[in-house]
Each structure stands twice: as structure tokens, then as C-alpha cells.
Design an enzyme around this catalytic site. Structure first.
Site, PDB file in Angstrom:
ATOM      1  N   ARG A  37      -1.237  13.702  -4.198  1.00  0.00           N
ATOM      2  CA  ARG A  37      -2.571  13.519  -3.603  1.00  0.00           C
ATOM      3  C   ARG A  37      -3.435  14.764  -3.786  1.00  0.00           C
ATOM      4  NH1 ARG A  37      -0.897   9.943   1.690  1.00  0.00           N
ATOM      5  NH2 ARG A  37      -1.001   7.981   0.565  1.00  0.00           N
ATOM      6  N   LYS A 198       5.673 -10.349   3.487  1.00  0.00           N
ATOM      7  CA  LYS A 198       5.140 -11.431   4.331  1.00  0.00           C
ATOM      8  C   LYS A 198       3.857 -12.059   3.826  1.00  0.00           C
ATOM      9  CE  LYS A 198       6.721  -9.039   8.417  1.00  0.00           C
ATOM     10  NZ  LYS A 198       6.056  -7.760   8.638  1.00  0.00           N
ATOM     11  N   GLY A 378      -3.407   0.297   1.967  1.00  0.00           N
ATOM     12  CA  GLY A 378      -4.169  -0.534   2.895  1.00  0.00           C
ATOM     13  C   GLY A 378      -5.602  -0.736   2.416  1.00  0.00           C
TER      14      GLY A 378
HETATM   15  P1  AMP Z   1       5.056  -5.237   1.721  1.00  0.00           P
HETATM   16  O1  AMP Z   1       5.088  -4.090   2.654  1.00  0.00           O
HETATM   17  O2  AMP Z   1       4.552  -6.504   2.313  1.00  0.00           O
HETATM   18  O3  AMP Z   1       4.404  -4.916   0.383  1.00  0.00           O
HETATM   19  O4  AMP Z   1       6.572  -5.575   1.417  1.00  0.00           O
HETATM   20  C1  AMP Z   1       7.427  -4.681   0.796  1.00  0.00           C
HETATM   21  C2  AMP Z   1       8.813  -5.025   1.190  1.00  0.00           C
HETATM   22  O5  AMP Z   1       9.091  -6.368   0.882  1.00  0.00           O
HETATM   23  C3  AMP Z   1       9.863  -4.207   0.477  1.00  0.00           C
HETATM   24  O6  AMP Z   1      10.456  -3.363   1.395  1.00  0.00           O
HETATM   25  C4  AMP Z   1      10.831  -5.249  -0.057  1.00  0.00           C
HETATM   26  O7  AMP Z   1      12.171  -4.902   0.169  1.00  0.00           O
HETATM   27  C5  AMP Z   1      10.471  -6.481   0.730  1.00  0.00           C
HETATM   28  N1  AMP Z   1      10.825  -7.713   0.034  1.00  0.00           N
HETATM   29  C6  AMP Z   1      10.430  -8.116  -1.177  1.00  0.00           C
HETATM   30  N2  AMP Z   1      11.017  -9.277  -1.504  1.00  0.00           N
HETATM   31  C7  AMP Z   1      11.799  -9.633  -0.479  1.00  0.00           C
HETATM   32  C8  AMP Z   1      12.662 -10.736  -0.229  1.00  0.00           C
HETATM   33  N3  AMP Z   1      12.827 -11.702  -1.129  1.00  0.00           N
HETATM   34  N4  AMP Z   1      13.321 -10.775   0.948  1.00  0.00           N
HETATM   35  C9  AMP Z   1      13.145  -9.798   1.852  1.00  0.00           C
HETATM   36  N5  AMP Z   1      12.357  -8.736   1.682  1.00  0.00           N
HETATM   37  C10 AMP Z   1      11.676  -8.640   0.522  1.00  0.00           C
END
Ligand code: AMP
Length: 398
Positions: A37, A198, A378
Site C-alpha cells: 500500500r 455468500k 469493500g
Molecule cells: P468472500 O469473503 O465472500 O469473498 O469469501 C471468501 C471465502 O469464501 C474464502 O475464505 C473461501 O474459503 C470461501 N469459500 C469459497 N468457496 C467456498 C465453498 N464452496 N464452501 C465454503 N467456503 C467457500
């Protein structure tokens, strides 16, 4: 289309310029463990130095929660900046106090100083007008170059712009130029790839992108709610029951708009989530149409990797946000690596949102082959949602 003034549109010579940077770097025992950064902020700082501005830098670091706490001092940043710039960067011992004013007053053309952590004052995050005014009184021009906090309306990221001419630095300029063009006037075909845990976190992104892209690819944990919306069995995979109807709506909307929505066709499954996350895991690949009841999907399979990579191959603009699987585990990182590789191999304008996907691209050594890696997780998500970011909206139009 956003058309904001930047530092190249104004005369900065001899002027005191307050620059909001994102120096929120990881520090362990007083040592910076990743200075990306700081390096990212150098072009703007060097431009101002070369054009004889009197540069007053400011930033937050960590979460000191509105009180002076030297655990969160910017001293290591001042030192590192000094090394990169080849000149002393004075650190004020306060933010808007006597020392900050004294040091700002003694700056000569081309000098650089740094204020202490702006979050030592609770008024920063409260976007308190008096605090903004006090910050503004240190300078004659305000420059925002902290994209990572541009989605927050804080005093140093937005409030201060009420009291000074306000322009962007090179980092924010590039974010606006590249991501703004992708959303407003993309070279087509335009492909977006969304992943991560999610669906709920990305509802507005999905909806906004559906009205812009030619192909929307969904992978990662969020894919299973879409598969469930198609009536498929998802075993014990991540599933948000409350969003199945939303996903069904999105599938319908995609069809109406002629957007191709690609979902995984095969899935790497395991009986349990790896514990620890990077520990050994027993996997097999199954068809995404019927994940066994006692298995959970943790990555996209080989056919899906190929399907997604092929979609990227034909694209002229690609935006990617979120991993395709539990990439923290080497056995379950193949989908994420395949997408990163596809972007690296592509001649298209490639944009990687901050956070996990940006880290993956960097770790794999593909960063130089990507057109733009956003400096804010974000903030880039909110940009892709089509939201107005306070740290950008507050800047003067050309
Ligand atoms: P996000 O913060 O929403 O971008 O999500 C990132 C996280 O999603 C990472 O820590 C991944 O391990 C998790 N992730 C991705 N695919 C899966 C999956 N199929 N099942 C559970 N966790 C997942």
C-alpha cells in the site's frame, strides 16, 4: 461517467496539499510485513514532490477506536516512506494539534510530512464537521488517494472536501477510469466472474452486473444457492435458503436480458470442511446436478474450470471478484488458480476486485498480467454495485 479532477488538473506548486492515503499496512513488532500500500501511494506523492507541493500525508492504521494509542502509530510508515522517497518524512506527534500545525508551517516546497493516525480521534469516523474543518485548516488543497476507504464517509475521506478544493490522486484516478469504463462503456463481450462464500454479500452486485454484462459466471460457495434454485441437490454445501427465491429471480432475469449465466457443471466435494483450513482433505469430483447428501462442494471441478476459462478467452472485458473455492487449501485452490490463469492469459481488459481474488493473483505472480487490481475490497464491490462512493463523490468535477 465519473469525471473528477485529479492532481494533474490543478497547480500545486508552493501549496500545502493534504493527501489522504491508505497506509493501513500490517505491522508486527513495529515492522511493516507488507508494504504494497505504501508502494502504491508513491506515484502520487512523487508527482506532488516533483511539482514543488508541500505534502501533508494522512491515513488510518488499524482500529485504535478514537483514542491515542501508540500501538497504532504511523511511525513505521513514515520511516518506510522516507526510504522510498530518499528524503526525511517528518511524523507529527498529533493529527490536528500544535505539532501538526508547527510541522506543516515549516514545510518547504517539495517537503513531505505525515500526520499521526487520523483514527486517534473518534471524530474521524463520525465525519465530524469541526474535525474536518481542523484538518482542512492545515492545507490549501485536498487530495484523496485512498480507494480502500472511499466507500466510507469519514472526515479525512470525504468531510474535509467541504472546506478545500478536492481532487483525486493517481490510485483513485485509475480505479475510476478502469472500473468506470467497464461499467459504463465496456468493450464487449463483457464477462463478470463472482465467487466467495455468500450470495447475501453480493446481492446488489449480481443485480447491477446482470444489466451490464454478456456473461455472468458464478462460482465459490455462492453457487450452491443458485444450483438449489434450479432444483439441484447441493448436499451439505453452503446454502442460503432465504436467498433461493432471489437466485431464481436472477436466473429468470438473466434469461430475459439474454445474459448467459454460467454455473459450475462439476464440483469438488468432501465429506467434511478441512480442519485446519489448509489441512489434508479427502476429495472427489461429482456432477453439480446431484451432489451426494453427505458431501459438501468446496471447489469447482475440472470441466467447470475449462468452461469458465473458455468464457474468459472470448471476452474483451473481464471483472473478477471472489474465489471459486476454499482456496486457502492447496487441494481446493485449483478453481481459483484456473480463473486467475485465464485472466492472466487474456488480452482483454482484466479487472480484479480487491480482497481474496487480488491476493490470489498476487501470490501466483500474475499481477503484472492483469490490467487493474483494485486497491479496495469493500470499495470495489460497492463500485460494482453501482453505488456512489462518498470519497469519490466529494471530489470536484472537471
Ligand atoms: P468472500 O469473503 O465472500 O469473498 O469469501 C471468501 C471465502 O469464501 C474464502 O475464505 C473461501 O474459503 C470461501 N469459500 C469459497 N468457496 C467456498 C465453498 N464452496 N464452501 C465454503 N467456503 C467457500
Amino acid at each position: 461517467m465519473l469525471n473528477k479532477k485529479s492532481i494533474t488538473d490543478i497547480d500545486v506548486a508552493g501549496k500545502k496539499v493534504l493527501v489522504r492515503c491508505d497506509f493501513n499496512v500490517p505491522v508486527k513488532d513495529g515492522v511493516i510485513t507488507d508494504d504494497n500500500r505504501i508502494v502504491g501511494a508513491l506515484p502520487t506523492i512523487r508527482y506532488l514532490v516533483d511539482h514543488n507541493a508541500r505534502v501533508i500525508l494522512c491515513s488510518h492504521l488499524g482500529r485504535p477506536k478514537g483514542t491515542f494509542n501508540l500501538k497504532y502509530t504511523l511511525a513505521p510508515v513514515a520511516e518506510k516512506l522516507g526510504e522510498y522517497l530518499g528524503k526525511k518524512v517528518e511524523l507529527a506527534s498529533d493529527v490536528i494539534g500544535e505539532d501538526a500545525h508547527a510541522k506543516a508551517a515549516s514545510l518547504k516546497d517539495g517537503d513531505v510530512m505525515l500526520l499521526e493516525n487520523v483514527r486517534f480521534h473518534a471524530e474521524e469516523e463520525a465525519n465530524d464537521p469541526e474535525f474536518s474543518k481542523a484538518l482542512a485548516s492545515l492545507a490549501e488543497i485536498y487530495v484523496n488517494d485512498a480507494f480502500g476507504t472511499a466507500h466510507r464517509a469519514h472526515a479525512s475521506t470525504a468531510g474535509v472536501a467541504d472546506y478545500l478544493p478536492a481532487v483525486c490522486g493517481f490510485l483513485i484516478q485509475k480505479e475510476i477510469d478502469v472500473m468506470g469504463k467497464a461499467l459504463d462503456d465496456p468493450d464487449r463481450p463483457f464477462v463478470a466472474i463472482l465467487g466467495g462464500a455468500k450470495v447475501a454479500d453480493k446481492l446488489s452486485v449480481i443485480e447491477n452486473l446482470l444489466s451490464k454484462v454478456d456473461i455472468l459466471i458464478i462460482g465459490g460457495g455462492m453457487a450452491y444457492t443458485f444450483l438449489a434454485a434450479q432444483g439441484k441437490k447441493t448436499g451439505t454445501s453452503l446454502l442460503d435458503e432465504s436467498k433461493i427465491e432471489y437466485c431464481a429471480d436472477m436466473l429468470k432475469k438473466a434469461e430475459e436480458k439474454g445474459v448467459k449465466l454460467l454455473l459450475p457443471v462439476d464440483t469438488v466435494v468432501s465429506p467434511v470442511f478441512p480442519e485446519p483450513i489448509d489441512g489434508p482433505v479427502e476429495v472427489e469430483t461429482v456432477c453439480s446436478c446431484c451432489i451426494p447428501d453427505d458431501k459438501m462442494g468446496l471447489d469447482i471441478g475440472e470441466k467447470t474450470r475449462e468452461l469458465f476459462a473458455n468464457a474468459v478467452k472470448g471476452a474483451k472485458t473481464v471483472v473478477w471478484n471472489g474465489p471459486m473455492g476454499v482456496f486457502e487449501n492447496p487441494t481446493l485452490a485449483k478453481g481459483t488458480i484456473a480463473v486467475a490463469q485465464a485472466l492472466a492469459d487474456s488480452d482483454a481488459v482484466t479487472i480484479v476486485g480487491g480482497g481474496d481474488s487480488a491476493a490470489a493473483v498476487q501470490q501466483l505472480g500474475f499481477a503484472s498480467k492483469i490490467t487493474h487490481i483494485s486497491t479496495g475490497g469493500g470499495a470495489s464491490l460497492e463500485f460494482l454495485e453501482g453505488k456512489q462512493l462518498p470519497g469519490i463523490t466529494c471530489l470536484n468535477d472537471k
